[in-house]
Enzyme design. Structure first.
Site, short mmCIF file in Angstrom:
data_model
loop_
_atom_site.label_atom_id
_atom_site.label_comp_id
_atom_site.label_asym_id
_atom_site.label_seq_id
_atom_site.Cartn_x
_atom_site.Cartn_y
_atom_site.Cartn_z
N GLU A 152 0.82 -1.22 0.00
CA GLU A 152 0.00 0.00 0.00
C GLU A 152 0.85 1.27 0.00
O GLU A 152 0.86 2.04 0.97
CB GLU A 152 -0.95 0.00 1.20
CG GLU A 152 -1.92 -1.16 1.17
CD GLU A 152 -2.83 -1.22 2.37
OE1 GLU A 152 -2.53 -0.56 3.38
OE2 GLU A 152 -3.84 -1.92 2.29
N GLU A 305 -6.29 -8.55 -0.12
CA GLU A 305 -6.71 -8.54 1.29
C GLU A 305 -8.18 -8.17 1.39
O GLU A 305 -8.63 -7.25 0.69
CB GLU A 305 -5.97 -7.45 2.08
CG GLU A 305 -4.53 -7.68 2.34
CD GLU A 305 -3.91 -6.51 3.12
OE1 GLU A 305 -4.63 -5.81 3.86
OE2 GLU A 305 -2.71 -6.28 2.97
C1 GLA Z 1 -4.12 -2.88 5.24
C2 GLA Z 1 -2.75 -3.50 5.40
C3 GLA Z 1 -2.72 -4.66 6.34
C4 GLA Z 1 -3.59 -4.40 7.54
C5 GLA Z 1 -4.96 -4.09 7.09
C6 GLA Z 1 -5.90 -3.87 8.24
O1 GLA Z 1 -4.84 -3.34 4.19
O2 GLA Z 1 -2.18 -3.89 4.18
O3 GLA Z 1 -1.38 -4.86 6.72
O4 GLA Z 1 -3.08 -3.32 8.27
O5 GLA Z 1 -4.93 -2.90 6.35
O6 GLA Z 1 -7.17 -3.58 7.80
#
Ligand code: GLA
Length: 684
Positions: A152, A305
């Protein structure tokens, strides 16, 4: 370019795995549990920098060798991350200048994650080194599905390194300070620059920032982070690794990246997606994220994710019930995802996110949540053939396209526009939601794309617009397209400079209107239009210059004046909405327009029953995904093989019962593969 497939024709199932938190006994149990749930993919190493390089230049990867081999022996593949989102504590000591500085001048320190100054040479060099180390060591591992570079991208730095890099970017863009001064309208408020050294990131200042400077800084950051990503990708490729490279975008709140150019630079496009509500709008949110990503990827993509059971939001955890977890997972897949991956595999016992949901909750494998994980594993296996995309790569047939433009978002975030309550992303999402509610498929496009196959193209609040974009819109209409332009589009050029003489300058001729003034509404105030429509937030004094009024303002100072207009140009029409339609009116407006244009619901009648129907095209046929979000059993019609239950529907009766909360995936038409398809599939 990667020639190894992350996904040889099956859906990926699993998630972020952070085994360095746990003793070896837990690793063994993890692998047992993964097998029981048919997990086939984990993402590993995302935040492992401190474990992999405990002191500068000293690598310790024995633990990673061990777990990767154990996973591989159990038939579980992995995405290997480069851990550059979280530099270790020693990095602060050795390279204090590589820490990010906020706009107010506060320099951040380690202690959390994502603490890096993207333009700092030491950070970039350290990132390349660890990427090279990992690529050389694991680049040919047979269990490697792909590279997960960073995590991210999105830490914005306003410090000295950012200033140097920003100036370099500006010099390349403008060439001379004179051109920069003109583009930024620095003649106002004594902002004229006489030396490049005086040009800064938009740091905290006494009052309003220069809007052109603010948007250029956004563009710069997207390009700068893309350069950092590309450097790591180059290291990976130089090692001889052929595994595809991706980095996970964060949706929907993250607007640091220009996703079209970023998507083109990756071998696979992936996102992280978290519901922003536990209410029913979560379902439209899934569809929105998935439709955006499929469009950026121009085909299959990866859900890297999502949250399995609960996510911290505001002052509490919002829960996701097991049936919703399964429906959402299929919602992403219906709209093009090749995976259902989660953050994270096992809920942490300690550390910063220890109350975040996980596939294995604190209670362990003996839990309702893990039962659902096992159930999803069975479903994904039963429907795995959907992962074989059609040869033309087009997963969904849509007649409607909405323009998605990162610049549009950035420009509407500059302060002191006529109404600060205007949110670009809300505007796009509200329009997408209208189509979701009537069960109509939507793609996203960018100005300049070939849109000839769409019957309807919508431009939502694209305040700053280039001449090319306006010419593109005009060509679409002239050749027979139906264009709808929502308020506050085409008003300014890309320097955030208004095109004077009447709004919306860039699009006046195409829309056949001249807007004399913008009249923002108060919070909660609405304005009635003829045709039982209602606007909010915004209204305009519109004069027709050839366009025909479709709806008029009904009351107040604009009473009787055009609110919605339509202009015939060449073989098509250009419709203008001069107010922000409320969601209910927007739903009605676009439903009526779809009727008029003969744009049909995916499964007629389904949306009225609370059933989301999505047709995903595949190599073996079309797959009708039915996601029942309602609370009462319903009967729908369909014909084909339902893959989850293994039953055939039709031909005697095509009625099909869906219990509340359930999912069904119907292969509607099996077909022989063409020779070309056989060849493509066999290559994978
Ligand atoms: C992001 C991050 C993860 C985690 C999630 C929690 O997507 O990539 O490492 O912190 O948020 O929602």
């Amino acid at each position: 370019m990667a020639d190894q497939q992350y996904n040889p024709g099956r859906l990926l199932y699993g998630g972020d795995y952070n085994p360095e938190q746990w003793p070896r006994e837990v690793w063994a149990e993890d692998i047992e549990l993964m097998r029981s749930a048919r997990i086939n993919t984990v993402s590993i190493g995302i935040f492992s920098w401190a474990m992999l390089e405990p002191r500068e230049g000293e690598y310790e990867a024995g633990w990673l060798d061990e777990i990767i081999d154990q996973l591989h022996d159990a038939g579980i593949g992995f995405f290997l991350a480069t851990p550059t989102a979280s530099p270790p504590p020693w990095f602060t000591r050795v390279h204090p200048d590589a820490l990010p500085v906020r706009s107010d001048g506060t320099q951040l320190s380690h202690g959390s994650r994502d603490t890096y100054a993207i333009s700092a040479p030491a950070y970039r060099a350290a990132s390349r080194s660890i990427a090279r180390f990992l690529a050389e060591r694991y680049g040919h591992h047979p269990g490697l599905r792909g590279w997960h570079v960073h995590n991210e991208y999105g830490t914005i730095d306003y410090g000295p390194h950012a200033a140097v890099a920003f100036r370099r970017w500006l010099r390349a863009k403008y060439g001379t300070l004179d051109d920069l001064n003109t583009a930024w309208t620095t003649a106002f408020w004594s902002q004229r620059y006489s030396d490049w050294e005086d040009v800064l990131p938009p740091r905290a200042t006494q009052y309003l920032h220069n809007p052109a400077q603010a948007v250029d800084f956004k563009r710069f950051n997207s390009d700068e982070m893309l350069a950092a990503f590309s450097e790591q990708k180059a290291e990976i490729e130089a090692s001889g690794s052929h595994a595809p490279v991706t980095t996970n975008f964060m949706l929907p709140t993250w607007n640091h990246l220009e996703q079209w150019s970023w998507s083109a630079a990756q071998d696979a496009v992936s996102i992280d997606h978290y519901l922003d509500t536990d209410g029913p709008d979560g379902e439209t949110h899934v569809a929105y994220g998935a439709d955006l990503t499929r469009s950026w990827a121009h085909g299959p993509w990866l859900l890297m994710e999502q949250n399995a059971t609960g996510i911290r939001m505001g002052d509490r955890t919002i829960l996701k019930e097991p049936d919703r977890m399964i429906r959402n997972s299929l919602g992403y897949i219906a709209r093009g995802s090749q995976s259902s991956l989660f953050f994270q595999w096992r809920a942490s016992a300690g550390g910063s996110e220890f109350w975040h949901g996980a596939l294995v909750p604190h209670a362990g494998g003996s839990s309702r949540a893990f039962d659902a994980v096992i159930e999803l594993g069975g479903i994904l296996e039963a429907i795995s053939e959907v992962a074989e995309p059609p040869v033309d790569g087009r997963l969904i047939e849509s007649d409607v396209a909405i323009v998605w433009d990162a610049e549009g978002w950035w420009s509407t975030e500059t302060p002191h526009l006529p109404n600060d309550a205007l949110s670009y992303s809300e505007e796009v999402r509200a329009t997408h939601r209208a189509f979701w509610r009537s069960g109509v498929s939507v793609d996203f496009v960018r100005a300049g794309d070939d849109v000839s196959r769409y019957r309807l193209v919508i431009v939502p609040s694209m305040f700053a617009m280039s001449e090319d974009a306006a010419a593109w819109a005009s060509a679409y209409v002239t050749s027979g397209g139906q264009l709808v332009v929502q308020f506050f589009s085409g008003v300014a050029d890309l320097n955030q400079s208004v095109i004077t003489g009447g709004y919306p300058g860039r699009l006046r001729e195409l829309l056949g209107v001249r807007v004399e003034e913008i009249r923002p509404l108060h919070d909660g105030e609405t304005v009635e239009l003829s045709g039982a429509l209602q606007g909010e937030l915004w209204s305009e004094r519109v004069h027709s210059e050839g366009a025909v009024p479709v709806a008029e303002y009904s009351a107040g100072t604009l009473a009787g004046m055009p609110a919605v207009t339509r202009n015939t140009v060449g073989a098509g029409t250009a419709t203008y909405l001069s107010t922000r339609l409320t969601q209910q009116s927007r739903d009605a407006f676009y439903a009526a327009l779809c009727d008029e244009l003969g744009i049909a619901e995916v499964l007629p009648g389904a949306s009225a029953l609370g059933v989301e129907a999505v047709r995903r095209r595949g190599a073996r046929g079309d797959y009708l995904f039915l996601l029942h979000h309602g609370t009462a059993p319903v009967t729908v019609s369909g014909a084909g093989d339902e893959l989850i239950s293994g039953t055939t529907i039709g031909p005697e009766t095509d009625a099909f019962s869906l219990p509340p909360g359930s999912v069904a995936v119907i292969r509607e038409s099996s077909r022989e593969w063409t020779l070309e398809e056989e060849q493509v599939l066999h290559q994978t």
